[in-house]
Design a protein around this motif. Structure first.
Motif, mmCIF file in Angstrom:
data_model
loop_
_atom_site.group_PDB
_atom_site.id
_atom_site.type_symbol
_atom_site.label_atom_id
_atom_site.label_comp_id
_atom_site.label_asym_id
_atom_site.label_seq_id
_atom_site.Cartn_x
_atom_site.Cartn_y
_atom_site.Cartn_z
ATOM 1 N N GLY A 58 0.880 -1.158 0.000
ATOM 2 C CA GLY A 58 0.000 0.000 0.000
ATOM 3 C C GLY A 58 0.916 1.205 0.000
ATOM 4 N N LEU A 59 0.797 2.045 1.008
ATOM 5 C CA LEU A 59 1.756 3.130 1.179
ATOM 6 C C LEU A 59 3.153 2.541 1.382
ATOM 7 C CD1 LEU A 59 2.476 6.130 1.653
ATOM 8 C CD2 LEU A 59 1.913 5.774 4.054
ATOM 9 N N GLY A 60 3.209 1.454 2.170
ATOM 10 C CA GLY A 60 4.467 0.740 2.395
ATOM 11 C C GLY A 60 4.595 -0.444 1.446
ATOM 12 N N ARG A 61 5.796 -0.963 1.382
ATOM 13 C CA ARG A 61 6.093 -2.107 0.508
ATOM 14 C C ARG A 61 5.365 -3.369 0.973
ATOM 15 N NH1 ARG A 61 12.634 -1.288 0.032
ATOM 16 N NH2 ARG A 61 12.513 0.691 -1.060
ATOM 17 N N PRO A 62 5.212 -4.351 0.073
ATOM 18 C CA PRO A 62 4.626 -5.630 0.465
ATOM 19 C C PRO A 62 5.504 -6.332 1.506
ATOM 20 C CG PRO A 62 4.865 -5.497 -1.935
ATOM 21 C CD PRO A 62 5.545 -4.315 -1.350
ATOM 22 N N LEU A 63 4.869 -7.087 2.400
ATOM 23 C CA LEU A 63 5.590 -7.807 3.449
ATOM 24 C C LEU A 63 5.359 -9.308 3.393
ATOM 25 C CD1 LEU A 63 4.993 -5.453 6.518
ATOM 26 C CD2 LEU A 63 6.997 -5.581 5.017
ATOM 27 N N LEU A 64 5.025 -9.819 2.231
ATOM 28 C CA LEU A 64 4.833 -11.255 2.077
ATOM 29 C C LEU A 64 6.191 -11.945 1.981
ATOM 30 C CD1 LEU A 64 1.876 -11.177 -0.459
ATOM 31 C CD2 LEU A 64 1.777 -11.551 2.013
ATOM 32 N N PRO A 65 6.275 -13.220 2.350
ATOM 33 C CA PRO A 65 7.564 -13.924 2.328
ATOM 34 C C PRO A 65 8.318 -13.786 1.005
ATOM 35 C CG PRO A 65 5.944 -15.274 3.443
ATOM 36 C CD PRO A 65 5.207 -14.085 2.882
ATOM 37 N N ALA A 101 11.102 -7.751 17.601
ATOM 38 C CA ALA A 101 11.265 -7.385 16.186
ATOM 39 C C ALA A 101 11.714 -8.596 15.379
ATOM 40 C CB ALA A 101 12.253 -6.232 16.038
ATOM 41 N N LEU A 102 12.642 -9.372 15.928
ATOM 42 C CA LEU A 102 13.095 -10.590 15.244
ATOM 43 C C LEU A 102 11.951 -11.600 15.115
ATOM 44 C CD1 LEU A 102 16.613 -10.996 16.846
ATOM 45 C CD2 LEU A 102 16.128 -10.559 14.422
ATOM 46 N N TRP A 103 11.136 -11.728 16.148
ATOM 47 C CA TRP A 103 9.987 -12.632 16.107
ATOM 48 C C TRP A 103 9.047 -12.223 14.981
ATOM 49 C CZ3 TRP A 103 4.693 -12.444 16.585
ATOM 50 C CH2 TRP A 103 4.047 -13.658 16.801
ATOM 51 N N ILE A 104 8.752 -10.930 14.880
ATOM 52 C CA ILE A 104 7.867 -10.424 13.824
ATOM 53 C C ILE A 104 8.464 -10.730 12.454
ATOM 54 C CG2 ILE A 104 7.004 -8.311 12.725
ATOM 55 C CD1 ILE A 104 6.590 -7.212 15.612
ATOM 56 N N VAL A 105 9.733 -10.413 12.270
ATOM 57 C CA VAL A 105 10.380 -10.648 10.978
ATOM 58 C C VAL A 105 10.360 -12.127 10.627
ATOM 59 C CG1 VAL A 105 12.607 -10.585 9.775
ATOM 60 C CG2 VAL A 105 11.801 -8.564 11.023
ATOM 61 N N ASN A 106 10.630 -12.980 11.592
ATOM 62 C CA ASN A 106 10.603 -14.416 11.323
ATOM 63 C C ASN A 106 9.221 -14.891 10.916
ATOM 64 O OD1 ASN A 106 13.289 -15.410 11.552
ATOM 65 N ND2 ASN A 106 13.179 -14.921 13.720
ATOM 66 N N ARG A 107 8.184 -14.348 11.481
ATOM 67 C CA ARG A 107 6.831 -14.715 11.072
ATOM 68 C C ARG A 107 6.552 -14.206 9.663
ATOM 69 N NH1 ARG A 107 8.424 -15.735 15.179
ATOM 70 N NH2 ARG A 107 8.991 -17.721 14.426
ATOM 71 N N LEU A 108 6.981 -12.973 9.363
ATOM 72 C CA LEU A 108 6.742 -12.405 8.035
ATOM 73 C C LEU A 108 7.478 -13.166 6.942
ATOM 74 C CD1 LEU A 108 6.915 -8.581 8.820
ATOM 75 C CD2 LEU A 108 4.877 -9.912 8.224
ATOM 76 N N THR A 109 8.670 -13.646 7.247
ATOM 77 C CA THR A 109 9.460 -14.352 6.237
ATOM 78 C C THR A 109 9.086 -15.827 6.142
ATOM 79 O OG1 THR A 109 11.270 -14.738 7.812
ATOM 80 C CG2 THR A 109 11.417 -12.765 6.419
ATOM 81 N N GLY A 110 8.203 -16.279 7.010
ATOM 82 C CA GLY A 110 7.785 -17.670 6.983
ATOM 83 C C GLY A 110 8.622 -18.585 7.839
ATOM 84 N N GLY A 111 9.593 -18.034 8.565
ATOM 85 C CA GLY A 111 10.421 -18.842 9.453
ATOM 86 C C GLY A 111 9.705 -19.100 10.749
ATOM 87 N N LEU A 112 9.324 -20.327 10.992
ATOM 88 C CA LEU A 112 8.555 -20.642 12.190
ATOM 89 C C LEU A 112 9.441 -21.152 13.322
ATOM 90 C CD1 LEU A 112 5.519 -22.414 10.537
ATOM 91 C CD2 LEU A 112 5.736 -20.040 11.241
ATOM 92 N N ASP A 113 10.685 -21.483 13.034
ATOM 93 C CA ASP A 113 11.533 -22.103 14.053
ATOM 94 C C ASP A 113 12.665 -21.208 14.514
ATOM 95 O OD1 ASP A 113 12.851 -22.144 11.646
ATOM 96 O OD2 ASP A 113 13.613 -24.174 11.849
ATOM 97 N N ARG A 114 12.661 -19.958 14.110
ATOM 98 C CA ARG A 114 13.771 -19.081 14.499
ATOM 99 C C ARG A 114 13.360 -18.153 15.598
ATOM 100 N NH1 ARG A 114 15.093 -16.726 8.815
ATOM 101 N NH2 ARG A 114 13.489 -17.980 7.973
#
Length: 114
Positions: A58-65, A101-114
């Motif tokens: 939208g105003l910001g970039r996409p955040l899909l994996p 912040a790392l938890w959020i990024v890991n969820r956004l990138t699809g990393g469930l175990d980091r």
């Protein structure tokens, strides 16, 4: 028919993001399930207000994996924490810890175990 499918896919993308967020446990990060729920709401509401409710942009970039491939977890977490000067991306450091912040990024990138 095509627009109906487009809406359905948007709903699927949002559901997939919700699964990524909900699937993470607290054991590896020390972030409690209740705080994880708060962080999930933050992403859906606050991040979604600029990055799109389905995180497709939208105003910001996409955040899909697929849009975050090739970007390091640490660099993305730094953007979350410190924002991007000269753009609408605000810093969240006052509200989030580095682990969060790392938890959020890991969820956004699809990393469930980091």
């Amino acid at each position: 028919m095509v627009s109906r499918t487009g809406r359905h896919l948007s709903g699927l993308a949002l559901a997939a993001a919700a699964v990524n967020f909900a699937a993470a446990g607290a054991s590896a990060t020390g972030i409690t399930p209740s705080r994880q729920a708060e962080l999930t709401r933050l992403v859906r509401q606050d991040c979604g207000s600029c990055h799109g409710m389905t995180l497709k942009g939208g105003l910001g970039r996409p955040l899909l994996p697929a849009d975050l491939v090739g970007k390091s977890t640490e660099a993305l977490a730094a953007v979350v924490l410190d924002g991007i000067p000269g753009t609408p991306m605000p810093p969240w450091r006052g509200l989030l810890s580095e682990d969060e912040a790392l938890w959020i990024v890991n969820r956004l990138t699809g990393g469930l175990d980091r």
